[in-house]
Enzyme design. Structure first.
Site, PDB file in Angstrom:
ATOM      1  N   SER A  35     -28.956   8.490 -21.832  1.00 12.93           N
ATOM      2  CA  SER A  35     -30.526   8.110 -22.196  1.00 12.93           C
ATOM      3  C   SER A  35     -30.700   6.699 -21.884  1.00 12.93           C
ATOM      4  O   SER A  35     -29.684   5.938 -22.293  1.00 12.93           O
ATOM      5  CB  SER A  35     -30.815   8.612 -23.566  1.00 12.93           C
ATOM      6  OG  SER A  35     -31.908   7.754 -24.078  1.00 12.93           O
TER       7      SER A  35
ATOM      8  N   TYR B  88     -36.611   6.336 -18.562  1.00 12.98           N
ATOM      9  CA  TYR B  88     -37.991   6.263 -19.136  1.00 12.98           C
ATOM     10  C   TYR B  88     -38.597   5.077 -18.198  1.00 12.98           C
ATOM     11  O   TYR B  88     -38.037   4.134 -18.142  1.00 12.98           O
ATOM     12  CB  TYR B  88     -38.026   6.092 -20.621  1.00 12.98           C
ATOM     13  CG  TYR B  88     -38.110   7.083 -21.548  1.00 12.98           C
ATOM     14  CD1 TYR B  88     -39.208   8.053 -21.582  1.00 12.98           C
ATOM     15  CD2 TYR B  88     -37.124   7.130 -22.262  1.00 12.98           C
ATOM     16  CE1 TYR B  88     -38.994   9.082 -22.149  1.00 12.98           C
ATOM     17  CE2 TYR B  88     -37.189   8.289 -23.513  1.00 12.98           C
ATOM     18  CZ  TYR B  88     -37.943   9.022 -23.259  1.00 12.98           C
ATOM     19  OH  TYR B  88     -38.034  10.185 -24.110  1.00 12.98           O
TER      20      TYR B  88
ATOM     21  N   THR C 199     -37.833  11.150 -17.514  1.00 11.43           N
ATOM     22  CA  THR C 199     -38.484  11.928 -18.622  1.00 11.43           C
ATOM     23  C   THR C 199     -40.025  11.814 -18.305  1.00 11.43           C
ATOM     24  O   THR C 199     -40.610  10.745 -18.630  1.00 11.43           O
ATOM     25  CB  THR C 199     -37.985  11.603 -19.769  1.00 11.43           C
ATOM     26  OG1 THR C 199     -36.379  11.762 -19.793  1.00 11.43           O
ATOM     27  CG2 THR C 199     -38.603  12.424 -20.865  1.00 11.43           C
TER      28      THR C 199
ATOM     29  N   LYS D 236     -37.977  15.523 -15.793  1.00 12.47           N
ATOM     30  CA  LYS D 236     -37.619  16.347 -16.848  1.00 12.47           C
ATOM     31  C   LYS D 236     -38.887  16.669 -17.707  1.00 12.47           C
ATOM     32  O   LYS D 236     -39.603  15.365 -17.823  1.00 12.47           O
ATOM     33  CB  LYS D 236     -36.485  15.689 -17.614  1.00 12.47           C
ATOM     34  CG  LYS D 236     -36.349  16.022 -19.261  1.00 12.47           C
ATOM     35  CD  LYS D 236     -35.017  15.380 -19.875  1.00 12.47           C
ATOM     36  CE  LYS D 236     -34.745  16.096 -21.101  1.00 12.47           C
ATOM     37  NZ  LYS D 236     -35.490  15.738 -22.056  1.00 12.47           N
TER      38      LYS D 236
HETATM   39  C1  LIG Z   1     -32.524  13.256 -31.268  1.00  8.50           C
HETATM   40  C2  LIG Z   1     -32.861  13.385 -30.054  1.00  8.50           C
HETATM   41  C3  LIG Z   1     -33.239  12.413 -28.882  1.00  8.50           C
HETATM   42  C4  LIG Z   1     -33.603  12.802 -27.895  1.00  8.50           C
HETATM   43  N1  LIG Z   1     -33.959  11.589 -27.165  1.00  8.50           N
HETATM   44  C5  LIG Z   1     -34.227  12.024 -25.837  1.00  8.50           C
HETATM   45  C6  LIG Z   1     -34.292  10.893 -24.708  1.00  8.50           C
HETATM   46  O1  LIG Z   1     -34.104   9.561 -25.123  1.00  8.50           O
HETATM   47  N2  LIG Z   1     -34.535  11.072 -23.464  1.00  8.50           N
HETATM   48  C7  LIG Z   1     -35.091  12.414 -23.285  1.00  8.50           C
HETATM   49  O2  LIG Z   1     -35.529  12.562 -22.083  1.00  8.50           O
HETATM   50  N3  LIG Z   1     -34.958  13.421 -24.224  1.00  8.50           N
HETATM   51  C8  LIG Z   1     -34.497  13.278 -25.244  1.00  8.50           C
HETATM   52  N4  LIG Z   1     -34.471  14.217 -26.231  1.00  8.50           N
HETATM   53  C9  LIG Z   1     -34.788  15.602 -25.667  1.00  8.50           C
HETATM   54  C10 LIG Z   1     -33.524  16.441 -25.216  1.00  8.50           C
HETATM   55  O3  LIG Z   1     -33.048  15.753 -23.924  1.00  8.50           O
HETATM   56  C11 LIG Z   1     -33.528  17.689 -24.632  1.00  8.50           C
HETATM   57  O4  LIG Z   1     -34.789  18.004 -24.033  1.00  8.50           O
HETATM   58  C12 LIG Z   1     -33.973  18.700 -26.053  1.00  8.50           C
HETATM   59  O5  LIG Z   1     -33.265  18.059 -27.104  1.00  8.50           O
HETATM   60  C13 LIG Z   1     -33.298  20.038 -25.665  1.00  8.50           C
HETATM   61  O6  LIG Z   1     -33.453  21.029 -26.781  1.00  8.50           O
HETATM   62  P1  LIG Z   1     -32.194  21.317 -27.905  1.00  8.50           P
HETATM   63  O7  LIG Z   1     -32.028  20.143 -28.728  1.00  8.50           O
HETATM   64  O8  LIG Z   1     -32.916  22.504 -28.697  1.00  8.50           O
HETATM   65  O9  LIG Z   1     -31.145  21.832 -27.272  1.00  8.50           O
HETATM   66  C14 LIG Z   1     -33.953  14.059 -27.523  1.00  8.50           C
HETATM   67  C15 LIG Z   1     -33.718  15.031 -28.400  1.00  8.50           C
HETATM   68  C16 LIG Z   1     -33.181  14.827 -29.832  1.00  8.50           C
HETATM   69  C17 LIG Z   1     -33.137  16.046 -30.483  1.00  8.50           C
HETATM   70  O1  LIG Z   2     -36.555  11.415 -30.223  1.00  3.32           O
HETATM   71  C1  LIG Z   2     -37.066  11.479 -29.169  1.00  3.32           C
HETATM   72  O2  LIG Z   2     -37.160  12.659 -28.778  1.00  3.32           O
HETATM   73  C2  LIG Z   2     -36.895  10.683 -28.041  1.00  3.32           C
HETATM   74  O3  LIG Z   2     -36.982  11.212 -26.967  1.00  3.32           O
HETATM   75  C3  LIG Z   2     -36.540   9.358 -28.196  1.00  3.32           C
HETATM   76  C4  LIG Z   2     -36.690   8.528 -27.031  1.00  3.32           C
HETATM   77  C5  LIG Z   2     -36.264   7.015 -26.988  1.00  3.32           C
HETATM   78  C6  LIG Z   2     -36.111   6.458 -28.169  1.00  3.32           C
HETATM   79  C7  LIG Z   2     -36.056   7.182 -29.171  1.00  3.32           C
HETATM   80  C8  LIG Z   2     -36.348   8.706 -29.286  1.00  3.32           C
END
Ligand SMILES: Cc1cc2nc3c(=O)[nH]c(=O)nc-3n(C[C@H](O)[C@H](O)[C@H](O)COP(=O)(O)O)c2cc1C
Ligand SMILES: O=C(O)C(=O)c1ccccc1
Length: 358
Positions: A110, A133, A159, A228
């Protein structure tokens, strides 16, 4: 603490993880938008697809390998990008990446990682993609792309579904803020402290991003681009038209729009729209090897896993993430065998029947 005590499923590891984390951190990592209908819908959509095994097909050799934008991986399972792994465990992203590499799997890092992308890449033995991002500061965005390329990341994952972070009931209730020791290391010096995660995000992430930025990003480097967070067929089409090499069908794990369509329900129309013009992946609620097989049979090239990786990390650092990833591969292999699929290309629509048997 060891999870090597024979976890049968990722839920065994989740139970352990929960005991390791303060409630507000558990809630941030596991929560979804609103009343978490979409969070549940992602799981329900898998349950609604029954598997229809083929028999007597010779599965004495089983090959789970595939390629993801040319990168060879041991199985069609990958680690989805997640912010701030340090919330789960002090070893954070370096441990996650070591575990993915040890299992021969792809990991997406990320923009909001809690270590720098260079520190993380130094630990990699498997392929890495960088999740981007698009930031308000396009100079900084371009710097991230240049750094990712220089560090050996093999694709950019833009994303598209989080111009602002979603409305998350749990985080509102807890007033969740990042602990002082957890920071977006790639963006050092750009952020203040004490803000909520959503505030911190909105200072940095540009909500005015459009399809034109996809073409801009594609032109910044020779790295392939994956978009994404696509749920509509027309958006998948647009992604390809703007130069995307891959589309990840995702609703951000139900964290953005409560009531958004389940990803496995959105997948068929996306596949129809893009045909073989780009690779198509899916995430959201992938919790078992049987879910990975459903995703493959539906036409996805790979299934990405989010929260369970953080459960593994919280439970036992690198070893915990490895345990989680092993569970997917082992269940996938045995289920493929029992479904008559010796390799990932033999899983097709004949393997699926709509509806649930209960
Ligand atoms: C704690 C957390 C942080 C996430 N941070 C990001 C992120 O920084 N960038 C992003 O594209 N998706 C982020 N996501 C989404 C995940 O990439 C993904 O789409 C999603 O968690 C998939 O579903 P699942 O958790 O049910 O497997 C985050 C998800 C979680 C749970
Ligand atoms: O929490 C999230 O789902 C997430 O995508 C995210 C992205 C950047 C910073 C903190 C959270």
């Amino acid at each position: 603490m060891s999870v090597a005590a024979n976890p049968a499923s990722v839920y065994d590891i989740a139970r352990l993880a929960r005991t390791m984390l303060p409630g507000h951190i558990w809630d941030y990592l596991n929560g979804g938008a609103g009343q978490e209908r979409t969070l549940g819908a992602n799981r329900a959509a898998f349950h609604r697809l029954s598997l229809v095994p083929a028999v007597l097909t010779d599965v004495s050799r089983r090959d789970l390998r595939t390629t993801l934008l040319g990168a060879e991986v041991a199985a069609p399972v990958a680690v989805a990008p997640m912010a701030y792994h340090r919330l789960a465990h002090v070893d954070a992203e370096p441990a996650t990446v070591r575990a993915a590499g040890a299992e021969g799997l792809l990991c997406v890092v990320s923009t909001f990682a809690s270590h720098t992308l260079e520190e993380i890449a130094a630990e990699a033995t498997g392929p890495l993609w960088f999740q981007l991002y698009c930031l308000r500061d396009r100079g900084l965005t371009k710097d991230l792309v240049d750094r990712a390329r220089a560090a050996g990341y093999r694709a950019l994952v833009l994303t598209a579904d989080a111009p602002m972070l979603g409305y998350r009931d749990r985080d509102i209730r807890t007033g969740f803020q990042l602990p002082a020791h957890v920071r977006p290391a790639n963006l050092a010096g750009t952020t203040g402290s004490g803000a909520t995660v959503a505030e911190l995000n909105s200072v940095l992430v540009d909500p005015s991003v459009t399809w034109r930025d996809v073409a801009w990003l594609r032109g910044l480097s020779d790295l392939p681009v994956v978009v994404k967070g696509v749920l509509r067929a027309a958006d998948a089409q647009r992604a390809v038209d703007h130069g995307a090499d891959g589309v990840l069908v995702s609703n951000h794990g139900g964290r953005q729009v409560d009531g958004a369509i389940a990803t496995m329900r959105a997948l068929p129309a996306v596949l129809d729209a893009v045909g073989d013009r780009c690779e198509v992946y899916v995430d959201g609620g992938v919790r078992r090897g049987t879910d990975v097989l459903r995703a493959l049979a539906s036409g996805a090239r790979a299934a990405f896993v989010g929260r369970p990786v953080l459960w593994g990390l919280a439970a036992d650092g690198e070893a915990g993430v490895r345990a989680v990833l092993r569970v997917y591969s082992e269940e996938l292999e045995l289920t493929m065998a029992a479904c008559g699929c010796p390799d990932v290309t033999s899983a097709g629509p004949e393997l699926l029947a709509a509806g649930v048997d209960d």
